[in-house]
Scaffold this motif. Structure first.
Motif, PDB file in Angstrom:
ATOM      1  N   ARG A 207       0.858  -0.391 -17.505  1.00 26.84           N
ATOM      2  CA  ARG A 207       0.793  -1.660 -16.783  1.00 26.84           C
ATOM      3  C   ARG A 207      -0.572  -1.728 -16.093  1.00 26.84           C
ATOM      4  NH1 ARG A 207       4.709  -2.344 -19.355  1.00 26.84           N
ATOM      5  NH2 ARG A 207       6.781  -3.089 -18.714  1.00 26.84           N
ATOM      6  N   GLU A 208      -1.444  -2.627 -16.580  1.00 26.35           N
ATOM      7  CA  GLU A 208      -2.755  -2.799 -15.983  1.00 26.35           C
ATOM      8  C   GLU A 208      -2.672  -3.865 -14.901  1.00 26.35           C
ATOM      9  OE1 GLU A 208      -5.478  -3.654 -19.103  1.00 26.35           O
ATOM     10  OE2 GLU A 208      -5.547  -1.582 -19.821  1.00 26.35           O
ATOM     11  N   VAL A 209      -3.009  -3.475 -13.694  1.00 25.11           N
ATOM     12  CA  VAL A 209      -2.895  -4.370 -12.539  1.00 25.11           C
ATOM     13  C   VAL A 209      -4.161  -4.235 -11.703  1.00 25.11           C
ATOM     14  CG1 VAL A 209      -0.377  -4.206 -12.471  1.00 25.11           C
ATOM     15  CG2 VAL A 209      -1.753  -2.581 -11.167  1.00 25.11           C
ATOM     16  N   ALA A 210      -4.235  -5.078 -10.691  1.00 25.18           N
ATOM     17  CA  ALA A 210      -5.324  -4.972  -9.729  1.00 25.18           C
ATOM     18  C   ALA A 210      -5.024  -3.824  -8.772  1.00 25.18           C
ATOM     19  CB  ALA A 210      -5.477  -6.283  -8.959  1.00 25.18           C
ATOM     20  N   VAL A 211      -5.940  -2.887  -8.667  1.00 21.82           N
ATOM     21  CA  VAL A 211      -5.753  -1.739  -7.778  1.00 21.82           C
ATOM     22  C   VAL A 211      -6.660  -1.839  -6.563  1.00 21.82           C
ATOM     23  CG1 VAL A 211      -4.969  -0.195  -9.596  1.00 21.82           C
ATOM     24  CG2 VAL A 211      -7.416  -0.434  -9.169  1.00 21.82           C
ATOM     25  N   GLN A 212      -7.247  -2.985  -6.350  1.00 25.49           N
ATOM     26  CA  GLN A 212      -8.120  -3.228  -5.205  1.00 25.49           C
ATOM     27  C   GLN A 212      -8.142  -4.721  -4.941  1.00 25.49           C
ATOM     28  OE1 GLN A 212     -12.024  -1.538  -5.584  1.00 25.49           O
ATOM     29  NE2 GLN A 212     -12.886  -2.721  -3.896  1.00 25.49           N
ATOM     30  N   GLY A 213      -8.194  -5.075  -3.680  1.00 27.62           N
ATOM     31  CA  GLY A 213      -8.253  -6.485  -3.351  1.00 27.62           C
ATOM     32  C   GLY A 213      -6.930  -7.014  -2.830  1.00 27.62           C
ATOM     33  N   PRO A 214      -6.864  -8.308  -2.588  1.00 33.84           N
ATOM     34  CA  PRO A 214      -5.680  -8.897  -1.943  1.00 33.84           C
ATOM     35  C   PRO A 214      -4.427  -8.869  -2.801  1.00 33.84           C
ATOM     36  CG  PRO A 214      -7.225 -10.606  -2.612  1.00 33.84           C
ATOM     37  CD  PRO A 214      -7.943  -9.310  -2.796  1.00 33.84           C
ATOM     38  N   SER A 215      -4.554  -8.873  -4.115  1.00 36.89           N
ATOM     39  CA  SER A 215      -3.361  -8.902  -4.972  1.00 36.89           C
ATOM     40  C   SER A 215      -2.912  -7.525  -5.431  1.00 36.89           C
ATOM     41  CB  SER A 215      -3.633  -9.778  -6.197  1.00 36.89           C
ATOM     42  OG  SER A 215      -4.709  -9.242  -6.966  1.00 36.89           O
ATOM     43  N   ALA A 216      -3.562  -6.488  -4.968  1.00 41.54           N
ATOM     44  CA  ALA A 216      -3.242  -5.141  -5.457  1.00 41.54           C
ATOM     45  C   ALA A 216      -1.820  -4.737  -5.083  1.00 41.54           C
ATOM     46  CB  ALA A 216      -4.252  -4.136  -4.907  1.00 41.54           C
ATOM     47  N   VAL A 217      -1.433  -4.961  -3.846  1.00 48.07           N
ATOM     48  CA  VAL A 217      -0.104  -4.532  -3.405  1.00 48.07           C
ATOM     49  C   VAL A 217       0.984  -5.239  -4.200  1.00 48.07           C
ATOM     50  CG1 VAL A 217       1.483  -4.482  -1.458  1.00 48.07           C
ATOM     51  CG2 VAL A 217      -0.938  -3.956  -1.105  1.00 48.07           C
ATOM     52  N   THR A 218       0.834  -6.539  -4.369  1.00 47.37           N
ATOM     53  CA  THR A 218       1.857  -7.304  -5.087  1.00 47.37           C
ATOM     54  C   THR A 218       1.950  -6.881  -6.544  1.00 47.37           C
ATOM     55  OG1 THR A 218       1.437  -9.185  -3.629  1.00 47.37           O
ATOM     56  CG2 THR A 218       2.628  -9.614  -5.670  1.00 47.37           C
ATOM     57  N   GLU A 219       0.828  -6.749  -7.212  1.00 47.27           N
ATOM     58  CA  GLU A 219       0.856  -6.411  -8.631  1.00 47.27           C
ATOM     59  C   GLU A 219       1.347  -4.982  -8.862  1.00 47.27           C
ATOM     60  OE1 GLU A 219      -2.691  -7.330 -10.743  1.00 47.27           O
ATOM     61  OE2 GLU A 219      -2.991  -9.271  -9.770  1.00 47.27           O
ATOM     62  N   VAL A 220       0.909  -4.058  -8.041  1.00 48.60           N
ATOM     63  CA  VAL A 220       1.379  -2.673  -8.198  1.00 48.60           C
ATOM     64  C   VAL A 220       2.880  -2.584  -7.935  1.00 48.60           C
ATOM     65  CG1 VAL A 220       1.191  -0.325  -7.310  1.00 48.60           C
ATOM     66  CG2 VAL A 220      -0.862  -1.665  -7.690  1.00 48.60           C
ATOM     67  N   SER A 221       3.353  -3.271  -6.921  1.00 43.00           N
ATOM     68  CA  SER A 221       4.795  -3.237  -6.603  1.00 43.00           C
ATOM     69  C   SER A 221       5.618  -3.845  -7.735  1.00 43.00           C
ATOM     70  CB  SER A 221       5.056  -3.986  -5.291  1.00 43.00           C
ATOM     71  OG  SER A 221       4.346  -3.396  -4.216  1.00 43.00           O
ATOM     72  N   PHE A 251      -2.897   1.266  -1.133  1.00 42.42           N
ATOM     73  CA  PHE A 251      -1.937   2.318  -1.428  1.00 42.42           C
ATOM     74  C   PHE A 251      -1.389   2.969  -0.162  1.00 42.42           C
ATOM     75  CE2 PHE A 251      -4.812   1.889  -5.014  1.00 42.42           C
ATOM     76  CZ  PHE A 251      -3.906   1.698  -6.042  1.00 42.42           C
ATOM     77  N   SER A 252      -1.759   2.409   1.002  1.00 38.12           N
ATOM     78  CA  SER A 252      -1.131   2.792   2.266  1.00 38.12           C
ATOM     79  C   SER A 252      -0.320   1.640   2.834  1.00 38.12           C
ATOM     80  CB  SER A 252      -2.197   3.235   3.272  1.00 38.12           C
ATOM     81  OG  SER A 252      -2.849   4.414   2.840  1.00 38.12           O
ATOM     82  N   ASN A 253      -0.140   0.597   2.042  1.00 40.08           N
ATOM     83  CA  ASN A 253       0.624  -0.563   2.492  1.00 40.08           C
ATOM     84  C   ASN A 253       2.103  -0.195   2.631  1.00 40.08           C
ATOM     85  OD1 ASN A 253       2.299  -3.154   1.674  1.00 40.08           O
ATOM     86  ND2 ASN A 253       0.397  -3.815   2.659  1.00 40.08           N
ATOM     87  N   GLU A 254       2.721  -0.671   3.686  1.00 42.12           N
ATOM     88  CA  GLU A 254       4.104  -0.301   3.970  1.00 42.12           C
ATOM     89  C   GLU A 254       5.072  -0.778   2.895  1.00 42.12           C
ATOM     90  OE1 GLU A 254       7.465  -0.689   7.540  1.00 42.12           O
ATOM     91  OE2 GLU A 254       5.491  -1.669   7.727  1.00 42.12           O
ATOM     92  N   SER A 255       4.895  -2.008   2.421  1.00 40.93           N
ATOM     93  CA  SER A 255       5.814  -2.525   1.410  1.00 40.93           C
ATOM     94  C   SER A 255       5.713  -1.733   0.102  1.00 40.93           C
ATOM     95  CB  SER A 255       5.520  -4.006   1.151  1.00 40.93           C
ATOM     96  OG  SER A 255       4.191  -4.177   0.658  1.00 40.93           O
ATOM     97  N   LEU A 256       4.503  -1.341  -0.283  1.00 42.14           N
ATOM     98  CA  LEU A 256       4.340  -0.538  -1.495  1.00 42.14           C
ATOM     99  C   LEU A 256       4.932   0.853  -1.311  1.00 42.14           C
ATOM    100  CD1 LEU A 256       3.248  -0.046  -4.322  1.00 42.14           C
ATOM    101  CD2 LEU A 256       1.022   0.477  -3.308  1.00 42.14           C
ATOM    102  N   VAL A 257       4.714   1.427  -0.160  1.00 43.78           N
ATOM    103  CA  VAL A 257       5.264   2.764   0.105  1.00 43.78           C
ATOM    104  C   VAL A 257       6.785   2.740   0.069  1.00 43.78           C
ATOM    105  CG1 VAL A 257       5.493   4.543   1.874  1.00 43.78           C
ATOM    106  CG2 VAL A 257       3.257   3.566   1.390  1.00 43.78           C
ATOM    107  N   ARG A 258       7.381   1.729   0.635  1.00 43.05           N
ATOM    108  CA  ARG A 258       8.848   1.640   0.623  1.00 43.05           C
ATOM    109  C   ARG A 258       9.376   1.351  -0.781  1.00 43.05           C
ATOM    110  NH1 ARG A 258      11.091   1.860   5.535  1.00 43.05           N
ATOM    111  NH2 ARG A 258       9.766   1.458   7.355  1.00 43.05           N
ATOM    112  N   ALA A 259       8.614   0.597  -1.576  1.00 37.96           N
ATOM    113  CA  ALA A 259       9.027   0.369  -2.963  1.00 37.96           C
ATOM    114  C   ALA A 259       9.043   1.675  -3.752  1.00 37.96           C
ATOM    115  CB  ALA A 259       8.080  -0.642  -3.619  1.00 37.96           C
ATOM    116  N   VAL A 260       8.086   2.548  -3.506  1.00 41.53           N
ATOM    117  CA  VAL A 260       8.072   3.857  -4.166  1.00 41.53           C
ATOM    118  C   VAL A 260       9.236   4.711  -3.673  1.00 41.53           C
ATOM    119  CG1 VAL A 260       6.753   5.993  -4.435  1.00 41.53           C
ATOM    120  CG2 VAL A 260       5.597   3.786  -4.574  1.00 41.53           C
ATOM    121  N   ALA A 261       9.563   4.599  -2.392  1.00 40.76           N
ATOM    122  CA  ALA A 261      10.630   5.421  -1.833  1.00 40.76           C
ATOM    123  C   ALA A 261      11.991   5.075  -2.433  1.00 40.76           C
ATOM    124  CB  ALA A 261      10.678   5.259  -0.314  1.00 40.76           C
TER     125      ALA A 261
END
Length: 452
Positions: A207-221, A251-261
Motif C-alpha cells: 500500500r503506497e501512501v503519503a508518509v509525510q505531510g498533512p494526509s500521512a496519518v489518514t492514509e497510513v491509518s 508516526f507519533s500521532n495518537e490516532s495512528l498509534v491507537r490504530a496500530v494498538a
C-alpha cells in the motif's frame, strides 16, 4: 400570482422582519427565527447568509493549531492565503493573513509546517464561505512538540499500550506480508529486495501512501485497517526512510498509534534510522531499526535455514548411526552369552532340575507311605491287644441277658433266667440253678447246669 396574506415586503437588505417586495409588488413579512420558516414562508439566501455572518461575528478571536498544507502568496499583494489542516483528521480551514505578519516571523512559514494562529472567524456572505482572519502566527517549536510527545507517551504507557505481554510474535514464514510505505520510496525497495533476497518466494501486499505531510496519518491509518481486514496477510510492515523530527511526526500521532494498538495482525515498525524513535515504535509488536532490518525480521534466511536443515539432518544421521552401533554391540553381547549361544541349555537345565525335583518328591512320598504303613501296623497291634476278642482268647467270657445287656451284678440275675455266655470261639446258654444244702449241714451250695 398573489402573495400570501399577512406578508410585508422586505427592505433591500433582506433582513427578516423588514418589508420585502413580493413577486406581484405586495409586501410580505419574513419569519424572525429559522425554526419559524416553512415551505410557504422561507428565508432568502441573503437572509440566511447575513444571519450566519451575525452569529460568526459574535465569536471571539481564538488560537487554533494545525498544519500548513497550502500557502498562496502573490508578489506585491498585502494579503496571503493559507490552508490550515487538522493534524489528525482530514479537515481544513482557509486563513487570510497579512503579508507583514508572515514577514515578521523569525522563520518563514512553509508547507507542512505546524503553526498556531490567533484569528477571528469571518463569514463571507457573498460566497457563503468561512475563513479565519489571522492576526498573529507562531510556529510550533521542536521543544514544545517534544514535550507534547512525552506527555502523550506517558498517557499511552499508563494505558498499557507499551506493555510487553500484549505484543504478538511474528509468524515464522508469513503467507503474505503487508507493506505500507511511501510512493516509489527507497524504504519499499529495501524491504522488498532484502526480503526476497532472504526468501525469494515471499509475497507482498503493498500500500503506497503519503508518509509525510498533512494526509500521512489518514492514509497510513486507512491502509493499516485495510491490510488488517485481509485474512491472507500475516504481518504488516510500516516503513519509511530517515528524515527530520518534523518529517516523522505523523508516526507519533495518537490516532495512528491507537490504530496500530487495536490491529489484530502483528505490526512491524520500521521508521527512519536507529536513532529515530517515534511513538509507533513503542506500540508496534516488533521494532526494526531500519527498513532493511525489517526485512530480516519478517522472513527467515533461506540459506541459513538450508544450512541449519542440513546440519540437523547430519546430526540426526550421526545419532541414528551411534544408536544402531550401540544396539548392535548390545545384541552381540547378548548373543555371546551361553544361554543364547546354546539355546537348548535352558531347556536341558530345567529338565534336569525337574527330574531331580520329581525324584525327590517320589522318595519323600514313598518314605511317608512307609512310615504311615508302620504306624498303621502298630495301631492295629494296639487295637488287637485291646480288643474284647483278645480278652476272650485269654479264657474270659461275657455273660449277657436275653436282651443283650451284659451281666454286671449277681443281683441282676434271676433264678432260672436264660443267660448267654460268649467265649472266644462261640457262645452258649446257661441257666442259673440254686440248690439247698442238707439239713444239719454247715451251709448251702449253689449249682449251675450248663447246656451247650
Amino acid at each position: 400570482m398573489t402573495s400570501p396574506a399577512g406578508r410585508v415586503p422586505a427592505g433591500p437588505n433582506g433582513v427578516a422582519g423588514q418589508p420585502a417586495a413580493g413577486a406581484n409588488g405586495r409586501s410580505t413579512a419574513l419569519p424572525e427565527k429559522a425554526a419559524d420558516t416553512t415551505a410557504e414562508h422561507p428565508w432568502p439566501v441573503r437572509t440566511l447568509s447575513m444571519k450566519i455572518a451575525g452569529y460568526v461575528e459574535k465569536m471571539s478571536p481564538l488560537w487554533v493549531e494545525g498544519q500548513v498544507v497550502q500557502l498562496n502568496r502573490r508578489p506585491g499583494s498585502p494579503t496571503c492565503y493559507l490552508t490550515l489542516r487538522d493534524t489528525d483528521v482530514d479537515m481544513s480551514l482557509s486563513i487570510v493573513v497579512p503579508a507583514t505578519t508572515l514577514d515578521a516571523m523569525p522563520t518563514p512559514v512553509s508547507e507542512g509546517g505546524r503553526v498556531v494562529v490567533h484569528a477571528k472567524p469571518v463569514f463571507w456572505t457573498k460566497r457563503g464561505t468561512l475563513h479565519l482572519d489571522a492576526r498573529q502566527v507562531r510556529q510550533v517549536g521542536v521543544g514544545e512538540l517534544l514535550a507534547r510527545l512525552e506527555q502523550l507517551k506517558g498517557v499511552l504507557r499508563a494505558e498499557g499500550l507499551f506493555d510487553r505481554d500484549r505484543k504478538r510474535p511474528l509468524p515464522f514464514l508469513p503467507r503474505r506480508v503487508g507493506l505500507i510505505c511511501g510512493r516509489a520510496s527507497a524504504a519499499e525497495r529495501d524491504v522488498v529486495e532484502n526480503a526476497r533476497r532472504r526468501w525469494p518466494t515471499v509475497d507482498f501486499e503493498i500500500r503506497e501512501v503519503a508518509v509525510q505531510g498533512p494526509s500521512a496519518v489518514t492514509e497510513v491509518s486507512e491502509a493499516l485497517r485495510a491490510l488488517d481486514l485481509d485474512r491472507s496477510v500475516d504481518v504488516i510492515v510500516i516503513a519509511r526512510g530517515g528524515g527530520s523530527f518534523e518529517d516523522l511526526l505523523a508516526f507519533s500521532n495518537e490516532s495512528l498509534v491507537r490504530a496500530v494498538a487495536v490491529a489484530v495482525t502483528p505490526v512491524v515498525s520500521a521508521i527512519g534510522h536507529d536513532v529515530d524513535t517515534p511513538l509507533l515504535d513503542f506500540v508496534a509488536d516488533v521494532r526494526a531499526s531500519t527498513p532493511t532490518d525489517a526485512a530480516k525480521l519478517i522472513v527467515p534466511d533461506l540459506e541459513e535455514q538450508r544450512s541449519g536443515l542440513q546440519a540437523t539432518v547430519a546430526r540426526g544421521r550421526r545419532c541414528v548411526a551411534q544408536r544402531l552401533g550401540h544396539e548392535r554391540q548390545l545384541l552381540d553381547s547378548l548373543c555371546s552369552r551361553p544361554v543364547l549361544a546354546e539355546p537348548t541349555t535352558m531347556v536341558t537345565t530345567r529338565r534336569e532340575e525337574l527330574d531331580r525335583l520329581t525324584q525327590r518328591a517320589r522318595q519323600r512320598v514313598l518314605a511317608r507311605i512307609h512310615r504311615e504303613q508302620d504306624r498303621v501296623a502298630h495301631l492295629r497291634t494296639q487295637v488287637l491287644a485291646l480288643s474284647p476278642q483278645q480278652t476272650l482268647e485269654r479264657g474270659y467270657a461275657v455273660v449277657q441277658h436275653a436282651d443283650g445287656r451284659v451281666v454286671m451284678d449277681r443281683a441282676d440275675v434271676d433264678v432260672e433266667e436264660l443267660l448267654r455266655v460268649r467265649v472266644a470261639r462261640g457262645d452258649f446258654a446257661v441257666r442259673p440253678v440254686t440248690e439247698r444244702a442238707p439239713s444239719g449241714g454247715a451251709g448251702s451250695r449253689s449249682r449251675r447246669t450248663a447246656r451247650r
